[in-house]
Design an enzyme around this catalytic site. Structure first.
Site, short mmCIF file in Angstrom:
data_model
loop_
_atom_site.label_atom_id
_atom_site.label_comp_id
_atom_site.label_asym_id
_atom_site.label_seq_id
_atom_site.Cartn_x
_atom_site.Cartn_y
_atom_site.Cartn_z
N ASP A 169 1.85 0.69 0.66
CA ASP A 169 2.44 1.08 -0.39
C ASP A 169 4.34 0.82 0.60
OD1 ASP A 169 3.96 -0.09 -2.83
OD2 ASP A 169 4.02 2.44 -3.67
N ASP A 201 -2.08 -4.83 -1.82
CA ASP A 201 -0.73 -4.72 -0.86
C ASP A 201 -0.75 -4.69 0.40
OD1 ASP A 201 -0.14 -5.08 -3.22
OD2 ASP A 201 1.89 -3.88 -3.70
N ASP A 205 3.53 1.50 -13.40
CA ASP A 205 3.99 1.90 -12.63
C ASP A 205 4.76 2.00 -11.52
OD1 ASP A 205 2.21 -0.61 -12.13
OD2 ASP A 205 3.87 -2.11 -13.63
#
Length: 400
Positions: free
Chosen positions: A120, A158, A352
């Site tokens: 991330d 990701d 989130d």
């Protein structure tokens, strides 16, 4: 994996019991979704985030039984089990427990592995292993825990859509990006050969990378040795868009493996008829040799959120967007031989992160409140997801 506990026996108040009795079995995750193959039966439902039960109890005690039943139904729907910050010993023990529990129930677990170094881009969900060697040791522990029992592995959300080079974390030589590819390939080479394991690699979502951009990343990361890839993890893109994106990526991978150039492949922005014609004329890879895919439908029932034009310096449309709904229920029956499953990869109801949308905060300016930290239960968002589910979660929409 975030700590989860079962509903305590003490939480058997008449109000919650009444709410539970209204949850149809299919909505509560007991659908008979049969997959192809002898080892796959139904998708696994892990113990829910305790916050779901706390919220359901509070709603039921206040007489909001339909809302309470909706939260329970959401919590009882098959979804992924996340691993990311455990020690090798902890992840091995937990993975072993999950796959054994799933096998005992004749269900197929989905394991979301989220521990790659620099994950991330060190933002809201930052963390991960400190070094490549540490990551490999962690993956080895996952492999020992899973053993020969069936499992679907959603490998490192990701990790490929957001490489170190994409967020300014790399040096001029691309050292960290090269390490990222090495780490993902190691995980594929370690986990895919396990007797019952299917590994899927990251593509981001249809609004991020074009097909011609993500396919070379997938190939470099070892998708040729994996079962396939996944799309829309923790995002809100529609089922139609995600399915089409997956179809295009699978076709392009086959085209490149047969000697073509990814730059020639149609992407998700082409007119669909033109893309379909191109695929018919150029992709000769037999269907049985093409890569499979899965999608995340946990929160895409109403599609992505679009912020009012010019309202925010950075709208962060991926971060706790308002007024979204649960999407299609998880299933192993998609009607497409390349489309292995619709999954709830993201745990719906978990935040989130702290969404500031380019402002100084501390409140989320779209919600007028401070959002919970990433992974924490978000009651307001959870209720939105239930009420606005498409298709409806319980056959109706609760109202105030």
């Amino acid at each position: 994996m975030r700590r989860r506990t079962a509903l305590p026996s003490l939480v058997s108040a008449a109000a919650l019991a009444a709410a539970l009795l209204t949850v149809p079995a299919a909505a509560a995750g007991h659908q008979e979704d049969r997959a192809q193959g002898p080892s796959a039966t139904r998708l696994y439902t892990p113990p829910a985030n305790p916050g779901a039960y706390d919220q359901a109890l509070a709603l039921a005690r206040s007489g909001r039984f339909a809302d309470a039943a909706g939260i329970v139904a959401m919590a009882h729907t098959p979804q992924a089990v996340w691993y990311g910050d455990q020690t090798p010993a902890e992840v091995e023990a937990s993975a072993r427990k999950v796959v054994r529990d799933a096998a005992r129930k004749r269900t197929l677990p989905v394991l979301a592995l989220y521990n790659v170094p620099g994950r991330d881009c060190s933002n809201y969900s930052g963390g991960g292993a400190s070094t490549t060697a540490e990551y490999k040791e962690w993956i080895d522990a996952v492999a020992r825990g899973v053993g020969d029992r069936p499992a679907m592995v959603v490998l490192e959300p990701d990790s490929l859509a957001l490489l170190p080079a994409d967020c300014g974390q790399d040096d001029a030589q691309g050292t960290k990006t090269a390490a990222r590819y090495e780490e993902v390939r190691y995980a594929v080479d370690t986990l895919e050969p396990l007797a019952g394991t299917r590994v899927y690699l990251d593509t981001g979502h249809p609004g991020w990378h074009g097909v011609e951009s993500i396919v070379p990343r997938l190939l470099r990361a070892g998708v040729g040795e994996a079962t396939g890839f996944y799309t829309n993890a923790s995002n809100y893109r529609t089922e139609e868009d995600s399915h089409w994106y997956g179809t295009l990526i699978s076709s392009c991978i086959g085209y490149v493996q047969d000697g073509g150039d990814a730059a020639a492949c149609p992407n998700q922005y082409w007119p669909k008829a033109d893309a379909e014609n191109w695929l018919k004329e150029n992709v000769t890879t037999p269907l049985e040799k093409r890569k499979h895919f899965v999608t995340d439908t946990s929160r895409n029932g109403l599609g992505p959120w679009t912020a009012p034009p010019g309202k925010y310096p950075d709208a962060q449309d991926w971060c706790n967007p308002p007024a979204r709904g649960l999407g299609d229920r998880p299933t192993l029956n998609t009607g497409d031989p390349l489309y292995d499953a619709k999954l709830w990869i993201k745990i719906p109801g978990e935040s989130d992160g702290l969404c500031l949308r380019g402002t100084e905060g501390p409140e989320d300016p779209e919600r007028g409140m401070v959002d919970p930290a990433a992974g924490h239960w978000f009651p307001e968002q959870a209720l939105e997801l239930v009420r606005l589910a498409e298709p409806p979660l319980l056959g109706h929409r609760p109202v105030d």
